[in-house]
Design an enzyme around this catalytic site. Structure first.
Site, PDB file in Angstrom:
ATOM      1  N   SER A 136      34.702  53.899  25.130  1.00  0.00           N
ATOM      2  CA  SER A 136      33.866  54.956  25.687  1.00  0.00           C
ATOM      3  C   SER A 136      33.003  54.349  26.780  1.00  0.00           C
ATOM      4  O   SER A 136      32.336  53.338  26.558  1.00  0.00           O
ATOM      5  CB  SER A 136      32.994  55.567  24.588  1.00  0.00           C
ATOM      6  N   LYS A 162      37.410  56.966  27.430  1.00  0.00           N
ATOM      7  CA  LYS A 162      36.620  58.195  27.389  1.00  0.00           C
ATOM      8  C   LYS A 162      35.475  58.068  28.374  1.00  0.00           C
ATOM      9  O   LYS A 162      34.762  57.059  28.373  1.00  0.00           O
ATOM     10  CB  LYS A 162      36.089  58.450  25.980  1.00  0.00           C
ATOM     11  N   LYS A 164      31.881  59.631  29.730  1.00  0.00           N
ATOM     12  CA  LYS A 164      30.767  60.545  29.517  1.00  0.00           C
ATOM     13  C   LYS A 164      30.571  61.375  30.790  1.00  0.00           C
ATOM     14  O   LYS A 164      30.620  60.851  31.905  1.00  0.00           O
ATOM     15  CB  LYS A 164      29.488  59.779  29.207  1.00  0.00           C
ATOM     16  N   ASP A 189      33.662  63.449  27.553  1.00  0.00           N
ATOM     17  CA  ASP A 189      32.743  63.834  26.481  1.00  0.00           C
ATOM     18  C   ASP A 189      31.431  64.286  27.113  1.00  0.00           C
ATOM     19  O   ASP A 189      30.781  63.522  27.827  1.00  0.00           O
ATOM     20  CB  ASP A 189      32.514  62.643  25.556  1.00  0.00           C
ATOM     21  N   GLU A 216      35.667  66.823  25.100  1.00  0.00           N
ATOM     22  CA  GLU A 216      34.910  66.709  23.854  1.00  0.00           C
ATOM     23  C   GLU A 216      33.523  67.347  23.977  1.00  0.00           C
ATOM     24  O   GLU A 216      32.790  67.091  24.933  1.00  0.00           O
ATOM     25  CB  GLU A 216      34.777  65.232  23.478  1.00  0.00           C
ATOM     26  N   ASP A 241      32.689  67.310  18.070  1.00  0.00           N
ATOM     27  CA  ASP A 241      32.000  66.147  17.521  1.00  0.00           C
ATOM     28  C   ASP A 241      30.743  66.642  16.836  1.00  0.00           C
ATOM     29  O   ASP A 241      30.729  66.942  15.635  1.00  0.00           O
ATOM     30  CB  ASP A 241      31.701  65.157  18.654  1.00  0.00           C
ATOM     31  N   LYS A 265      33.066  61.146  12.790  1.00  0.00           N
ATOM     32  CA  LYS A 265      32.112  60.047  12.776  1.00  0.00           C
ATOM     33  C   LYS A 265      31.550  59.926  11.369  1.00  0.00           C
ATOM     34  O   LYS A 265      30.998  60.895  10.826  1.00  0.00           O
ATOM     35  CB  LYS A 265      30.981  60.277  13.776  1.00  0.00           C
ATOM     36  N   GLY A 293      32.429  56.560  17.411  1.00  0.00           N
ATOM     37  CA  GLY A 293      31.492  55.495  17.097  1.00  0.00           C
ATOM     38  C   GLY A 293      30.094  55.769  17.594  1.00  0.00           C
ATOM     39  O   GLY A 293      29.876  56.645  18.439  1.00  0.00           O
TER      40      GLY A 293
END
Length: 382
Positions: A136, A162, A164, A189, A216, A241, A265, A293
């Site tokens: 990520s 991934k 952000k 995400d 996400e 999530d 998670k 994570g």
């Protein structure tokens, strides 16, 4: 299985590379390590991986410490049972505070599997001897710096990246990465940063063209209807999530069609028992899952690796090597990834030695149930 002593250690470690999400930027991580000891002197370890600030969710390191010392420790010391779930039942009446509960859940699962002489992965029902890891990446100051980070992780062998995203940092960086890495397994995400409005609809319409594995958590956690409406308009899978904290949330997600992928998670769901149950429900519904994570130290990261060995984890999980985040870890050997794959330990419990002396030495705050005069008493160190 009866726990007779609990120790908590607040520990901070600097990140090798600062990490920015839609809400904040961080250069270091503080988590709480949980050590439980039974009457025979066997120990188990867990990690409360709550953030320091209430941006991902309501919990923080401060609230987790308070709930742990005032409620979870006394409950666990009174509990007795043959399975981790029986000990977890001792704090079931505490509503919420999933991160705090997850640290205790991990500790009793580690203790239980060590007592049985089996690996945590085997105790959970894992079927793989290695798991595929993804990474990520946070929001970077520039596109060039983002592309450099992607290249670095690709060179390390990670097959999935991934990104952000946040309003103002979404379509352009995704297009830049996709243009430079056309075959990359890429997903984004948002951490719930977007409002359900026309601007967001246009952003996600454009992202839908970029061959993403998933988008996400675009909207706020409780807005499952907005997620369902968006999923109906997109070819790209929506992944939830923050929206899925318990099994009821997961069943609502499935019934509404609010997403086609689930990020499990351990911390968000309150521990390994609930996380394993979520895996089972999702698998039965045909929903692929992966393990997310929270920048865990080695204790929590090793537990995530064990969980990721379950058969329904069909997508790369955020179980990258410890060296991606930290100069050194609190377990030996540290979690390592080779060509984007992490070997599932076969030794008892989490399968790593926990460096207890280092943890005790570097902790900024320590709680010891055997030394405290009352459950809420706190001993300070350092």
């Amino acid at each position: 299985m009866r726990v007779v002593r609990v120790r908590l250690f607040a520990l901070r470690q600097p990140l090798r590379h600062s990490f920015e999400t839609s809400s904040h930027r961080k250069s270091g991580i503080e988590h709480v390590l949980v050590e439980v000891t039974d009457a025979d002197g066997q120990t188990g370890w867990g990690e409360i991986a709550s953030p320091s600030d209430p941006f991902y969710g309501a919990e923080t390191t401060v609230t987790a410490w308070e709930i742990a010392t005032r409620y979870l420790v006394p409950a666990l010391l009174r509990a007795d049972g043959d399975e981790p779930a029986a000990l977890e039942a001792s704090w079931a009446r505490v509503r919420g505070h999933e991160f705090a509960k997850a640290g205790f859940s991990g500790a009793v699962w580690d203790l239980s599997s060590r007592m049985r002489g089996i690996a945590l992965a085997a105790a959970l029902g894992g079927t793989r001897d290695e798991v595929v890891a993804g990474v990520s990446l946070g929001i970077e100051p520039s596109l060039d710096e983002l592309l450099a980070q992607v290249e670095l992780q690709r060179a390390a062998g990670y097959p999935r990246v991934k990104l952000k995203i946040a309003p103002g940092w979404d379509v352009e960086p995704v297009r830049a990465v996709r243009g430079a890495f056309p075959d990359l397994d890429l997903h984004v995400d948002a951490n719930g940063a977007y409002a359900d409005d026309d601007r967001a609809a246009e952003v996600f319409r454009r992202l839908d063209r970029e061959a993403l594995t998933m988008i996400e958590q675009p909207f706020a956690p409780r807005d499952l209807v907005a997620h369902a409406d968006l999923q109906a308009r997109l070819d790209t899978d929506v992944c939830l999530d923050e929206s899925v904290v318990d099994l009821g949330d997961l069943r609502t997600m499935i019934r509404l069609g609010a997403g086609r992928v689930l990020n499990i998670k351990v911390s968000r769901m309150g521990g390994l028992t609930v996380a394993r149950a979520a895996h089972d429900v999702a698998r039965d519904a045909g929903i692929p899952v992966w393990c997310g994570g929270m920048h865990e130290f080695g204790v929590g990261r090793a537990a995530n690796v064990a969980l990721s060995s379950l058969p329904g984890f069909l997508l790369p999980s955020d179980v990258s090597g410890s060296d991606k985040y930290y100069e050194s870890d609190i377990i030996a050997p540290p979690v390592t990834a080779v060509a984007g794959r992490v070997t599932v330990p076969t030794g008892p419990g989490i399968g790593h030695e926990v460096l207890a002396e280092r943890i005790a030495r570097d902790a900024s705050r320590v709680f010891d149930s055997s030394a405290a005069e009352a459950p809420e008493a706190v001993l300070t160190a350092g």
